[in-house]
Design a protein around this motif. Structure first.
Motif, PDB file in Angstrom:
ATOM      1  N   ALA A  42      -0.949  -4.374  -3.328  1.00 53.45           N
ATOM      2  CA  ALA A  42      -0.910  -4.019  -1.718  1.00 53.45           C
ATOM      3  C   ALA A  42      -1.664  -2.085  -1.661  1.00 53.45           C
ATOM      4  O   ALA A  42      -0.993  -1.444  -2.295  1.00 53.45           O
ATOM      5  CB  ALA A  42       0.388  -4.183  -1.053  1.00 53.45           C
ATOM      6  N   ASP A  43      -2.807  -2.238  -1.213  1.00 53.59           N
ATOM      7  CA  ASP A  43      -3.254  -0.968  -0.998  1.00 53.59           C
ATOM      8  C   ASP A  43      -3.472  -0.793   0.700  1.00 53.59           C
ATOM      9  O   ASP A  43      -3.240  -1.841   1.407  1.00 53.59           O
ATOM     10  CB  ASP A  43      -4.764  -1.082  -1.337  1.00 53.59           C
ATOM     11  CG  ASP A  43      -5.243   0.067  -1.782  1.00 53.59           C
ATOM     12  OD1 ASP A  43      -4.853   1.166  -1.235  1.00 53.59           O
ATOM     13  OD2 ASP A  43      -6.627   0.386  -2.415  1.00 53.59           O
ATOM     14  N   ALA A  44      -3.883   0.370   1.160  1.00 52.03           N
ATOM     15  CA  ALA A  44      -3.879   0.592   2.636  1.00 52.03           C
ATOM     16  C   ALA A  44      -5.053  -0.294   3.111  1.00 52.03           C
ATOM     17  O   ALA A  44      -4.686  -0.369   4.261  1.00 52.03           O
ATOM     18  CB  ALA A  44      -4.393   2.237   2.758  1.00 52.03           C
ATOM     19  N   ALA A  45      -6.185  -0.718   2.365  1.00 57.03           N
ATOM     20  CA  ALA A  45      -7.071  -1.640   3.170  1.00 57.03           C
ATOM     21  C   ALA A  45      -6.428  -2.967   3.322  1.00 57.03           C
ATOM     22  O   ALA A  45      -6.940  -4.152   4.051  1.00 57.03           O
ATOM     23  CB  ALA A  45      -8.347  -1.748   2.065  1.00 57.03           C
ATOM     24  N   HIS A  46      -5.293  -3.381   2.801  1.00 53.41           N
ATOM     25  CA  HIS A  46      -4.735  -4.662   2.990  1.00 53.41           C
ATOM     26  C   HIS A  46      -3.588  -4.393   4.279  1.00 53.41           C
ATOM     27  O   HIS A  46      -2.947  -5.467   4.598  1.00 53.41           O
ATOM     28  CB  HIS A  46      -3.812  -5.153   1.827  1.00 53.41           C
ATOM     29  CG  HIS A  46      -4.742  -5.188   0.562  1.00 53.41           C
ATOM     30  ND1 HIS A  46      -4.273  -4.567  -0.614  1.00 53.41           N
ATOM     31  CD2 HIS A  46      -5.825  -5.773   0.434  1.00 53.41           C
ATOM     32  CE1 HIS A  46      -5.091  -4.945  -1.416  1.00 53.41           C
ATOM     33  NE2 HIS A  46      -6.070  -5.479  -0.950  1.00 53.41           N
ATOM     34  N   THR A  47      -3.541  -3.308   5.156  1.00 52.58           N
ATOM     35  CA  THR A  47      -2.588  -3.159   5.958  1.00 52.58           C
ATOM     36  C   THR A  47      -2.906  -3.380   7.415  1.00 52.58           C
ATOM     37  O   THR A  47      -4.310  -3.226   7.662  1.00 52.58           O
ATOM     38  CB  THR A  47      -1.995  -1.887   5.709  1.00 52.58           C
ATOM     39  OG1 THR A  47      -2.785  -0.844   6.234  1.00 52.58           O
ATOM     40  CG2 THR A  47      -1.295  -1.562   4.411  1.00 52.58           C
ATOM     41  N   ASN A  48      -1.862  -3.578   8.270  1.00 53.13           N
ATOM     42  CA  ASN A  48      -2.190  -3.605   9.839  1.00 53.13           C
ATOM     43  C   ASN A  48      -2.062  -2.346  10.166  1.00 53.13           C
ATOM     44  O   ASN A  48      -1.806  -1.264   9.552  1.00 53.13           O
ATOM     45  CB  ASN A  48      -1.303  -4.668  10.381  1.00 53.13           C
ATOM     46  CG  ASN A  48       0.041  -4.286  10.276  1.00 53.13           C
ATOM     47  OD1 ASN A  48       0.489  -3.075  10.176  1.00 53.13           O
ATOM     48  ND2 ASN A  48       0.845  -5.508  10.326  1.00 53.13           N
ATOM     49  N   VAL A  53       1.329  -4.685   4.924  1.00 54.18           N
ATOM     50  CA  VAL A  53       0.410  -5.605   4.903  1.00 54.18           C
ATOM     51  C   VAL A  53       0.454  -6.700   6.017  1.00 54.18           C
ATOM     52  O   VAL A  53       1.405  -7.360   6.282  1.00 54.18           O
ATOM     53  CB  VAL A  53       0.920  -6.582   3.311  1.00 54.18           C
ATOM     54  CG1 VAL A  53      -0.265  -7.752   3.223  1.00 54.18           C
ATOM     55  CG2 VAL A  53       0.936  -5.464   2.218  1.00 54.18           C
ATOM     56  N   HIS A  54      -1.029  -6.946   6.363  1.00 50.61           N
ATOM     57  CA  HIS A  54      -0.972  -7.788   7.461  1.00 50.61           C
ATOM     58  C   HIS A  54      -0.782  -9.347   6.821  1.00 50.61           C
ATOM     59  O   HIS A  54      -1.111  -9.743   5.980  1.00 50.61           O
ATOM     60  CB  HIS A  54      -2.745  -7.295   7.531  1.00 50.61           C
ATOM     61  CG  HIS A  54      -3.079  -8.158   8.948  1.00 50.61           C
ATOM     62  ND1 HIS A  54      -3.381  -9.655   9.178  1.00 50.61           N
ATOM     63  CD2 HIS A  54      -3.344  -7.460   9.975  1.00 50.61           C
ATOM     64  CE1 HIS A  54      -3.641  -9.786  10.618  1.00 50.61           C
ATOM     65  NE2 HIS A  54      -3.751  -8.650  11.039  1.00 50.61           N
ATOM     66  N   GLY A  55      -0.268  -9.704   7.982  1.00 55.28           N
ATOM     67  CA  GLY A  55      -0.085 -11.294   8.072  1.00 55.28           C
ATOM     68  C   GLY A  55      -1.060 -12.044   7.730  1.00 55.28           C
ATOM     69  O   GLY A  55      -0.918 -13.202   6.766  1.00 55.28           O
ATOM     70  N   GLY A  56      -2.248 -11.680   8.090  1.00 56.29           N
ATOM     71  CA  GLY A  56      -3.542 -12.478   7.832  1.00 56.29           C
ATOM     72  C   GLY A  56      -3.998 -12.813   6.557  1.00 56.29           C
ATOM     73  O   GLY A  56      -4.320 -13.521   6.079  1.00 56.29           O
ATOM     74  N   LEU A  57      -3.738 -11.595   5.697  1.00 52.89           N
ATOM     75  CA  LEU A  57      -3.778 -11.435   4.355  1.00 52.89           C
ATOM     76  C   LEU A  57      -3.016 -12.286   3.347  1.00 52.89           C
ATOM     77  O   LEU A  57      -3.358 -13.082   2.477  1.00 52.89           O
ATOM     78  CB  LEU A  57      -3.802 -10.001   3.843  1.00 52.89           C
ATOM     79  CG  LEU A  57      -4.008  -9.536   2.228  1.00 52.89           C
ATOM     80  CD1 LEU A  57      -5.088  -8.705   1.946  1.00 52.89           C
ATOM     81  CD2 LEU A  57      -2.753  -9.851   1.556  1.00 52.89           C
ATOM     82  N   ILE A  58      -1.712 -12.119   3.862  1.00 52.96           N
ATOM     83  CA  ILE A  58      -0.713 -13.036   3.302  1.00 52.96           C
ATOM     84  C   ILE A  58      -1.038 -14.612   3.459  1.00 52.96           C
ATOM     85  O   ILE A  58      -0.971 -15.276   2.717  1.00 52.96           O
ATOM     86  CB  ILE A  58       0.871 -12.812   3.763  1.00 52.96           C
ATOM     87  CG1 ILE A  58       0.947 -11.120   3.266  1.00 52.96           C
ATOM     88  CG2 ILE A  58       1.803 -13.762   3.230  1.00 52.96           C
ATOM     89  CD1 ILE A  58       2.214 -10.525   3.830  1.00 52.96           C
ATOM     90  N   SER A  59      -1.556 -14.891   5.005  1.00 53.37           N
ATOM     91  CA  SER A  59      -1.609 -16.329   5.058  1.00 53.37           C
ATOM     92  C   SER A  59      -2.872 -16.822   4.199  1.00 53.37           C
ATOM     93  O   SER A  59      -2.733 -17.981   3.584  1.00 53.37           O
ATOM     94  CB  SER A  59      -1.911 -16.637   6.583  1.00 53.37           C
ATOM     95  OG  SER A  59      -1.054 -16.214   7.285  1.00 53.37           O
ATOM     96  N   ALA A  60      -3.959 -16.098   4.206  1.00 53.23           N
ATOM     97  CA  ALA A  60      -5.137 -16.483   3.366  1.00 53.23           C
ATOM     98  C   ALA A  60      -4.704 -16.560   2.007  1.00 53.23           C
ATOM     99  O   ALA A  60      -5.131 -17.697   1.387  1.00 53.23           O
ATOM    100  CB  ALA A  60      -6.126 -15.494   3.678  1.00 53.23           C
ATOM    101  N   LEU A  61      -4.055 -15.738   1.409  1.00 49.98           N
ATOM    102  CA  LEU A  61      -3.653 -15.807   0.179  1.00 49.98           C
ATOM    103  C   LEU A  61      -2.763 -16.839  -0.548  1.00 49.98           C
ATOM    104  O   LEU A  61      -2.851 -17.683  -1.365  1.00 49.98           O
ATOM    105  CB  LEU A  61      -3.379 -14.351  -0.549  1.00 49.98           C
ATOM    106  CG  LEU A  61      -4.720 -13.464  -0.609  1.00 49.98           C
ATOM    107  CD1 LEU A  61      -4.121 -12.204  -1.295  1.00 49.98           C
ATOM    108  CD2 LEU A  61      -5.758 -13.919  -1.362  1.00 49.98           C
ATOM    109  N   VAL A  62      -1.634 -17.188   0.364  1.00 51.48           N
ATOM    110  CA  VAL A  62      -0.813 -18.047   0.052  1.00 51.48           C
ATOM    111  C   VAL A  62      -1.483 -19.629   0.124  1.00 51.48           C
ATOM    112  O   VAL A  62      -1.345 -20.439  -0.530  1.00 51.48           O
ATOM    113  CB  VAL A  62       0.494 -18.068   0.933  1.00 51.48           C
ATOM    114  CG1 VAL A  62       0.290 -18.499   2.308  1.00 51.48           C
ATOM    115  CG2 VAL A  62       1.599 -18.627   0.218  1.00 51.48           C
TER     116      VAL A  62
END
Length: 141
Positions: A42-48, A53-62
């Motif tokens: 997780a990096d700053a570019a992945h955050t809200n 970490v932004h839920g959209g990133l978690i949703s897309a990757l899962v």
């Protein structure tokens, strides 16, 4: 300066690229006989805006991990599209943590495939997901 997080054994740069995930690189994957496990640091570019970490990133990757795992189980002749995705966020993932997207159950069928997955942040559960995927036969020319 942020400390470098080691990539766990068995992971290498992810073999599949997509315009939606390209900005999140580097993404890693580990393949077994049955599943494709995804991971990233997780990096700053992945955050809200709150800094986790932004839920959209978690949703897309899962979603990606479950779909790839179902396709792996079904074999080379099929691809899948998501019909339904349900996700429960259990805790926040933070910058600097290793996130892992692991499919733990699959029931692939001829028309629909079902999967469940867990997302962990440094080994602690941060989300659980279930997905239903439509099996689409690849066109042969």
């Amino acid at each position: 300066m942020q400390e470098t997080v080691p990539i766990p054994p068995g992971f290498s740069r992810h073999f599949r690229h997509s315009p939606v995930t390209d900005p999140w690189e580097p993404i890693y994957s580990r393949q077994t006989e049955d599943v494709v496990v995804l991971g990233l640091v997780a990096d700053a570019a992945h955050t809200n805006s709150r800094g986790f970490v932004h839920g959209g990133l978690i949703s897309a990757l899962v979603d990606n991990a479950m779909g790839l795992s179902c396709a792996r189980r079904l074999g080379q002749g099929s691809s899948l599209v998501t019909v339904n995705l349900a996700l429960d966020f259990l805790s926040a993932a933070q910058v600097g943590q290793w996130l892992e997207f692991d499919t733990v159950f699959m029931k692939p069928g001829a028309t629909l495939a079902f999967a469940q997955a867990f997302v962990t942040a440094d080994g602690a559960p941060c989300a659980r997901a279930s997905g239903v995927f439509r099996v689409v036969k690849k066109a042969t020319h």
